[in-house]
Design an enzyme around this catalytic site. Sequence first.
Site, mmCIF file in Angstrom:
data_model
loop_
_atom_site.group_PDB
_atom_site.id
_atom_site.type_symbol
_atom_site.label_atom_id
_atom_site.label_comp_id
_atom_site.label_asym_id
_atom_site.label_seq_id
_atom_site.Cartn_x
_atom_site.Cartn_y
_atom_site.Cartn_z
ATOM 1 N N GLU A 41 -5.423 -5.197 10.605
ATOM 2 C CA GLU A 41 -4.421 -4.141 10.805
ATOM 3 C C GLU A 41 -4.722 -3.405 12.108
ATOM 4 O O GLU A 41 -5.557 -2.488 12.128
ATOM 5 C CB GLU A 41 -4.484 -3.137 9.654
ATOM 6 C CG GLU A 41 -4.162 -3.730 8.306
ATOM 7 C CD GLU A 41 -3.571 -2.684 7.363
ATOM 8 O OE1 GLU A 41 -2.459 -2.898 6.903
ATOM 9 O OE2 GLU A 41 -4.214 -1.651 7.138
ATOM 10 N N GLY A 43 2.359 2.041 10.839
ATOM 11 C CA GLY A 43 3.338 3.116 10.703
ATOM 12 C C GLY A 43 4.044 3.494 11.993
ATOM 13 O O GLY A 43 4.715 4.524 12.056
ATOM 14 N N ASN A 58 0.867 -1.183 0.000
ATOM 15 C CA ASN A 58 0.000 0.000 0.000
ATOM 16 C C ASN A 58 0.905 1.235 0.000
ATOM 17 O O ASN A 58 1.494 1.564 1.023
ATOM 18 C CB ASN A 58 -0.890 -0.028 1.255
ATOM 19 C CG ASN A 58 -1.701 1.251 1.434
ATOM 20 O OD1 ASN A 58 -1.808 2.067 0.511
ATOM 21 N ND2 ASN A 58 -2.275 1.419 2.617
ATOM 22 N N TRP A 59 1.009 1.868 -1.145
ATOM 23 C CA TRP A 59 1.910 3.023 -1.267
ATOM 24 C C TRP A 59 1.328 4.272 -0.617
ATOM 25 O O TRP A 59 2.031 5.278 -0.480
ATOM 26 C CB TRP A 59 2.196 3.322 -2.738
ATOM 27 C CG TRP A 59 3.150 2.383 -3.403
ATOM 28 C CD1 TRP A 59 3.572 1.171 -2.940
ATOM 29 C CD2 TRP A 59 3.802 2.590 -4.658
ATOM 30 N NE1 TRP A 59 4.446 0.608 -3.838
ATOM 31 C CE2 TRP A 59 4.607 1.454 -4.903
ATOM 32 C CE3 TRP A 59 3.774 3.604 -5.611
ATOM 33 C CZ2 TRP A 59 5.380 1.317 -6.054
ATOM 34 C CZ3 TRP A 59 4.545 3.473 -6.763
ATOM 35 C CH2 TRP A 59 5.343 2.336 -6.972
ATOM 36 N N LYS A 60 0.045 4.238 -0.278
ATOM 37 C CA LYS A 60 -0.634 5.432 0.268
ATOM 38 C C LYS A 60 -0.398 6.632 -0.666
ATOM 39 O O LYS A 60 -0.282 6.434 -1.876
ATOM 40 C CB LYS A 60 -0.159 5.714 1.699
ATOM 41 C CG LYS A 60 -0.178 4.468 2.582
ATOM 42 C CD LYS A 60 -0.018 4.785 4.025
ATOM 43 C CE LYS A 60 0.096 3.492 4.807
ATOM 44 N NZ LYS A 60 -0.033 3.681 6.234
ATOM 45 N N HIS A 68 -9.499 1.084 5.072
ATOM 46 C CA HIS A 68 -8.219 1.273 5.761
ATOM 47 C C HIS A 68 -8.446 2.205 6.948
ATOM 48 O O HIS A 68 -9.265 3.126 6.876
ATOM 49 C CB HIS A 68 -7.189 1.871 4.790
ATOM 50 C CG HIS A 68 -5.800 1.880 5.345
ATOM 51 N ND1 HIS A 68 -5.378 2.818 6.259
ATOM 52 C CD2 HIS A 68 -4.751 1.046 5.140
ATOM 53 C CE1 HIS A 68 -4.121 2.556 6.588
ATOM 54 N NE2 HIS A 68 -3.719 1.490 5.928
ATOM 55 N N GLU A 101 -6.897 4.633 8.011
ATOM 56 C CA GLU A 101 -6.733 6.067 7.704
ATOM 57 C C GLU A 101 -8.000 6.627 7.061
ATOM 58 O O GLU A 101 -8.359 7.787 7.270
ATOM 59 C CB GLU A 101 -5.499 6.273 6.805
ATOM 60 C CG GLU A 101 -4.211 6.110 7.611
ATOM 61 C CD GLU A 101 -3.015 5.588 6.835
ATOM 62 O OE1 GLU A 101 -3.027 5.620 5.593
ATOM 63 O OE2 GLU A 101 -2.071 5.111 7.489
ATOM 64 N N GLY A 137 2.740 -1.269 4.299
ATOM 65 C CA GLY A 137 2.776 0.156 3.993
ATOM 66 C C GLY A 137 4.204 0.606 3.726
ATOM 67 O O GLY A 137 4.748 0.437 2.636
ATOM 68 N N GLY A 138 4.839 1.179 4.749
ATOM 69 C CA GLY A 138 6.166 1.782 4.600
ATOM 70 C C GLY A 138 7.179 0.900 3.889
ATOM 71 O O GLY A 138 7.904 1.364 2.996
ATOM 72 N N SER A 187 3.310 -2.341 10.419
ATOM 73 C CA SER A 187 4.755 -2.390 10.692
ATOM 74 C C SER A 187 5.372 -3.746 10.380
ATOM 75 O O SER A 187 6.284 -4.189 11.090
ATOM 76 C CB SER A 187 5.033 -1.980 12.144
ATOM 77 O OG SER A 187 4.628 -0.634 12.347
HETATM 78 C C1 PEP Z 1 -0.823 0.082 6.114
HETATM 79 O O1 PEP Z 1 -0.944 1.296 6.064
HETATM 80 O O2 PEP Z 1 -1.676 -0.650 5.604
HETATM 81 C C2 PEP Z 1 0.345 -0.456 6.793
HETATM 82 C C3 PEP Z 1 0.340 -1.712 7.133
HETATM 83 O O3 PEP Z 1 1.371 0.441 7.033
HETATM 84 P P1 PEP Z 1 2.804 0.102 7.693
HETATM 85 O O4 PEP Z 1 3.295 -1.189 7.085
HETATM 86 O O5 PEP Z 1 3.658 1.263 7.326
HETATM 87 O O6 PEP Z 1 2.577 -0.029 9.147
#
Ligand code: PEP
Length: 250
Positions: free
Chosen positions: A168, A174, A12-14, A98, A100, A234-235, A213
Amino acid sequence: MASSAPKLIAGNWKMNGVKADLAEVETLVQALGNLAPDCIVAVCPPATLLQQVSAKSGKGTIKTGGQDCHVAEKGAFTGDIGAAMLRDAGASYVIVGHSERRTLHAETDGMVKAKARAALDARLTPIICVGETQRERENGVAVTVVEQQLNGSTPALKAGETMVIAYEPVWAIGTGLVPSLEDIAEMHGAIRDWLGRHVGEAGAQVSILYGGSMKPDNARAILAIDDVDGGLIGGASLKVEEFLSIIRAA
Ligand code: PEP
Protein backbone atom coordinates in the site's frame (compact mmCIF):
# COMPACT_ATOMS: atom_id res chain seq x y z
CA MET A 1 9.09 -18.53 -7.66
CA ALA A 2 5.73 -19.69 -9.05
CA SER A 3 2.90 -18.65 -6.74
CA SER A 4 -0.09 -20.70 -5.69
CA ALA A 5 -1.39 -17.97 -3.40
CA PRO A 6 -5.14 -17.67 -2.92
CA LYS A 7 -6.92 -14.59 -4.33
CA LEU A 8 -8.24 -12.31 -1.61
CA ILE A 9 -10.28 -9.13 -1.70
CA ALA A 10 -10.38 -7.55 1.76
CA GLY A 11 -12.33 -4.45 2.80
CA ASN A 12 -10.89 -2.19 5.49
CA TRP A 13 -13.74 -0.16 6.96
CA LYS A 14 -11.35 1.78 9.22
CA MET A 15 -13.26 3.81 11.85
CA ASN A 16 -16.54 3.67 9.94
CA GLY A 17 -19.68 1.69 10.58
CA VAL A 18 -22.42 1.33 13.15
CA LYS A 19 -25.17 -1.26 13.61
CA ALA A 20 -27.29 0.43 10.94
CA ASP A 21 -24.64 -0.50 8.37
CA LEU A 22 -25.01 -4.22 8.97
CA ALA A 23 -27.70 -4.30 6.28
CA GLU A 24 -24.88 -3.64 3.77
CA VAL A 25 -23.21 -6.84 4.93
CA GLU A 26 -26.41 -8.79 4.37
CA THR A 27 -26.65 -7.36 0.86
CA LEU A 28 -23.03 -8.32 0.22
CA VAL A 29 -23.45 -11.88 1.48
CA GLN A 30 -26.60 -12.36 -0.60
CA ALA A 31 -24.97 -11.01 -3.75
CA LEU A 32 -21.90 -13.19 -3.24
CA GLY A 33 -24.15 -16.23 -2.83
CA ASN A 34 -25.29 -15.69 -6.45
CA LEU A 35 -21.90 -14.61 -7.74
CA ALA A 36 -19.85 -17.48 -6.20
CA PRO A 37 -16.62 -15.51 -6.73
CA ASP A 38 -13.31 -17.10 -7.51
CA CYS A 39 -11.63 -15.35 -4.58
CA ILE A 40 -11.86 -15.11 -0.82
CA VAL A 41 -13.77 -12.02 0.33
CA ALA A 42 -13.06 -10.52 3.74
CA VAL A 43 -14.46 -7.55 5.62
CA CYS A 44 -12.51 -5.85 8.43
CA PRO A 45 -15.07 -3.74 10.31
CA PRO A 46 -14.38 -1.76 13.47
CA ALA A 47 -13.98 -4.06 16.48
CA THR A 48 -17.40 -3.00 17.82
CA LEU A 49 -19.08 -4.73 14.84
CA LEU A 50 -16.77 -7.70 14.37
CA GLN A 51 -18.95 -10.24 16.13
CA GLN A 52 -22.11 -9.07 14.33
CA VAL A 53 -20.47 -9.03 10.90
CA SER A 54 -19.02 -12.50 11.58
CA ALA A 55 -22.49 -13.75 12.53
CA LYS A 56 -23.81 -12.48 9.18
CA SER A 57 -21.02 -14.05 7.18
CA GLY A 58 -23.32 -16.61 5.59
CA LYS A 59 -21.53 -19.81 6.64
CA GLY A 60 -18.20 -18.47 5.45
CA THR A 61 -19.30 -16.62 2.29
CA ILE A 62 -17.25 -13.78 3.68
CA LYS A 63 -14.42 -13.93 6.20
CA THR A 64 -13.86 -11.21 8.74
CA GLY A 65 -10.80 -9.55 10.18
CA GLY A 66 -9.65 -7.08 12.79
CA GLN A 67 -7.83 -3.85 11.92
CA ASP A 68 -5.09 -4.12 14.55
CA CYS A 69 -4.15 -6.24 17.56
CA HIS A 70 -1.96 -5.92 20.63
CA VAL A 71 1.29 -7.88 20.86
CA ALA A 72 0.27 -9.45 24.18
CA GLU A 73 -2.33 -12.15 24.58
CA LYS A 74 -4.09 -10.31 27.42
CA GLY A 75 -3.39 -8.01 30.35
CA ALA A 76 -3.49 -4.44 31.61
CA PHE A 77 -3.60 -2.63 28.25
CA THR A 78 -6.59 -0.31 28.46
CA GLY A 79 -8.28 0.19 25.13
CA ASP A 80 -6.33 -2.50 23.28
CA ILE A 81 -7.56 -5.75 21.79
CA GLY A 82 -5.69 -9.05 21.73
CA ALA A 83 -5.57 -11.33 18.70
CA ALA A 84 -7.32 -14.16 20.55
CA MET A 85 -10.21 -11.78 21.27
CA LEU A 86 -10.54 -11.05 17.55
CA ARG A 87 -10.51 -14.77 16.88
CA ASP A 88 -13.16 -15.25 19.57
CA ALA A 89 -15.34 -12.64 17.79
CA GLY A 90 -15.14 -14.68 14.58
CA ALA A 91 -12.14 -13.15 12.78
CA SER A 92 -9.89 -15.09 10.43
CA TYR A 93 -7.56 -12.19 9.61
CA VAL A 94 -6.08 -9.09 11.21
CA ILE A 95 -4.50 -6.12 9.45
CA VAL A 96 -1.20 -5.10 11.05
CA GLY A 97 1.16 -2.24 10.21
CA HIS A 98 -1.35 -0.20 8.20
CA SER A 99 0.30 3.11 7.32
CA GLU A 100 -2.25 4.95 9.47
CA ARG A 101 -1.06 2.90 12.47
CA ARG A 102 2.60 3.34 11.52
CA THR A 103 2.16 7.13 11.16
CA LEU A 104 -0.50 8.08 13.72
CA HIS A 105 0.50 5.54 16.38
CA ALA A 106 4.25 5.51 15.71
CA GLU A 107 4.31 1.77 15.08
CA THR A 108 7.73 0.47 14.13
CA ASP A 109 8.61 -2.53 11.99
CA GLY A 110 9.49 -4.40 15.19
CA MET A 111 6.06 -3.75 16.67
CA VAL A 112 4.37 -4.82 13.47
CA LYS A 113 6.37 -8.05 13.46
CA ALA A 114 5.40 -8.75 17.09
CA LYS A 115 1.73 -8.11 16.27
CA ALA A 116 1.92 -10.44 13.28
CA ARG A 117 3.44 -13.14 15.52
CA ALA A 118 0.68 -12.59 18.10
CA ALA A 119 -1.90 -12.97 15.32
CA LEU A 120 -0.38 -16.24 14.12
CA ASP A 121 -0.24 -17.58 17.69
CA ALA A 122 -4.00 -16.87 17.90
CA ARG A 123 -4.56 -18.74 14.60
CA LEU A 124 -5.29 -15.57 12.65
CA THR A 125 -3.71 -14.74 9.30
CA PRO A 126 -1.94 -11.37 9.56
CA ILE A 127 -2.32 -8.97 6.63
CA ILE A 128 1.00 -7.13 6.94
CA CYS A 129 1.02 -3.71 5.27
CA VAL A 130 4.09 -2.16 3.68
CA GLY A 131 4.55 0.78 1.33
CA GLU A 132 6.67 3.78 0.50
CA THR A 133 5.94 7.49 0.92
CA GLN A 134 5.69 9.82 -2.05
CA ARG A 135 9.15 11.22 -1.38
CA GLU A 136 10.65 7.71 -1.27
CA ARG A 137 8.95 6.92 -4.59
CA GLU A 138 10.28 10.16 -6.13
CA ASN A 139 13.77 9.39 -4.82
CA GLY A 140 13.74 6.00 -6.55
CA VAL A 141 14.03 3.99 -3.32
CA ALA A 142 10.51 2.51 -3.15
CA VAL A 143 11.58 -1.10 -3.62
CA THR A 144 14.46 -0.77 -1.14
CA VAL A 145 12.14 0.76 1.47
CA VAL A 146 9.54 -1.97 1.05
CA GLU A 147 12.20 -4.70 1.26
CA GLN A 148 13.45 -3.15 4.50
CA GLN A 149 9.91 -3.09 5.87
CA LEU A 150 9.50 -6.75 4.91
CA ASN A 151 12.79 -7.60 6.65
CA GLY A 152 11.61 -5.87 9.82
CA SER A 153 7.87 -6.54 9.88
CA THR A 154 7.41 -10.19 8.93
CA PRO A 155 7.72 -13.02 11.47
CA ALA A 156 9.31 -16.38 10.70
CA LEU A 157 6.52 -18.76 9.75
CA LYS A 158 6.13 -22.10 11.51
CA ALA A 159 4.79 -25.16 9.70
CA GLY A 160 1.18 -24.66 8.62
CA GLU A 161 1.23 -20.87 9.14
CA THR A 162 0.76 -18.28 6.43
CA MET A 163 0.50 -14.52 6.09
CA VAL A 164 -0.67 -11.95 3.56
CA ILE A 165 1.42 -8.98 2.40
CA ALA A 166 -0.44 -5.82 1.40
CA TYR A 167 1.57 -3.38 -0.72
CA GLU A 168 0.00 0.00 0.00
CA PRO A 169 1.91 3.05 -1.21
CA VAL A 170 1.26 5.62 1.54
CA TRP A 171 0.62 8.36 -1.02
CA ALA A 172 -2.08 6.31 -2.76
CA ILE A 173 -4.21 5.61 0.32
CA GLY A 174 -7.43 7.59 0.23
CA THR A 175 -6.05 10.09 -2.30
CA GLY A 176 -7.38 8.82 -5.63
CA LEU A 177 -3.77 8.49 -6.81
CA VAL A 178 -2.40 5.13 -7.95
CA PRO A 179 1.04 4.05 -9.16
CA SER A 180 1.43 3.13 -12.82
CA LEU A 181 0.67 -0.49 -13.68
CA GLU A 182 4.40 -0.92 -14.41
CA ASP A 183 5.34 0.33 -10.94
CA ILE A 184 2.80 -1.98 -9.29
CA ALA A 185 4.12 -4.91 -11.34
CA GLU A 186 7.72 -4.08 -10.40
CA MET A 187 6.90 -3.88 -6.69
CA HIS A 188 4.80 -7.05 -6.58
CA GLY A 189 7.54 -8.91 -8.49
CA ALA A 190 10.10 -7.65 -5.97
CA ILE A 191 7.91 -8.78 -3.05
CA ARG A 192 7.41 -12.20 -4.65
CA ASP A 193 11.21 -12.51 -5.09
CA TRP A 194 11.75 -11.42 -1.48
CA LEU A 195 9.32 -14.12 -0.32
CA GLY A 196 11.23 -16.70 -2.36
CA ARG A 197 14.52 -15.65 -0.78
CA HIS A 198 13.32 -15.29 2.83
CA VAL A 199 10.30 -17.52 3.32
CA GLY A 200 11.14 -20.36 0.96
CA GLU A 201 8.46 -22.80 -0.12
CA ALA A 202 5.76 -21.38 2.18
CA GLY A 203 6.28 -18.05 0.42
CA ALA A 204 4.46 -19.35 -2.65
CA GLN A 205 1.27 -19.52 -0.56
CA VAL A 206 1.55 -15.89 0.60
CA SER A 207 -0.95 -13.63 -1.18
CA ILE A 208 0.33 -10.18 -2.16
CA LEU A 209 -2.46 -7.60 -2.19
CA TYR A 210 -2.40 -4.16 -3.75
CA GLY A 211 -4.04 -1.37 -1.73
CA GLY A 212 -4.41 2.34 -2.35
CA SER A 213 -7.38 3.95 -4.14
CA MET A 214 -8.45 0.72 -5.80
CA LYS A 215 -11.86 1.49 -7.34
CA PRO A 216 -14.25 -0.20 -9.76
CA ASP A 217 -12.70 1.68 -12.70
CA ASN A 218 -9.08 0.64 -12.08
CA ALA A 219 -9.53 -2.74 -10.33
CA ARG A 220 -9.60 -4.93 -13.43
CA ALA A 221 -6.29 -3.62 -14.78
CA ILE A 222 -4.54 -3.78 -11.40
CA LEU A 223 -5.85 -7.24 -10.53
CA ALA A 224 -4.68 -8.58 -13.92
CA ILE A 225 -1.03 -7.84 -13.08
CA ASP A 226 1.19 -10.87 -12.34
CA ASP A 227 1.71 -11.35 -8.61
CA VAL A 228 -1.23 -9.12 -7.67
CA ASP A 229 -3.24 -11.69 -5.73
CA GLY A 230 -6.03 -9.37 -4.69
CA GLY A 231 -6.71 -6.04 -3.04
CA LEU A 232 -7.01 -4.30 0.30
CA ILE A 233 -9.80 -1.82 -0.23
CA GLY A 234 -10.55 1.17 1.99
CA GLY A 235 -13.08 3.75 0.77
CA ALA A 236 -14.63 1.58 -1.93
CA SER A 237 -15.37 -1.20 0.57
CA LEU A 238 -17.87 1.08 2.33
CA LYS A 239 -20.23 1.07 -0.65
CA VAL A 240 -21.48 -2.41 -1.33
CA GLU A 241 -21.97 -1.85 -5.09
CA GLU A 242 -18.40 -0.57 -5.50
CA PHE A 243 -16.99 -3.40 -3.39
CA LEU A 244 -18.96 -5.96 -5.43
CA SER A 245 -17.74 -4.45 -8.64
CA ILE A 246 -14.12 -4.90 -7.47
CA ILE A 247 -14.88 -8.50 -6.44
CA ARG A 248 -16.34 -9.12 -9.92
CA ALA A 249 -13.14 -7.74 -11.44
CA ALA A 250 -11.13 -10.27 -9.41
C1 PEP B 1 -6.49 1.33 2.97
O1 PEP B 1 -6.68 2.16 3.85
O2 PEP B 1 -6.01 0.23 3.25
C2 PEP B 1 -6.85 1.70 1.61
C3 PEP B 1 -6.38 0.98 0.63
O3 PEP B 1 -7.66 2.81 1.47
P1 PEP B 1 -8.27 3.39 0.10
O4 PEP B 1 -8.76 2.21 -0.72
O5 PEP B 1 -9.38 4.28 0.53
O6 PEP B 1 -7.17 4.11 -0.58
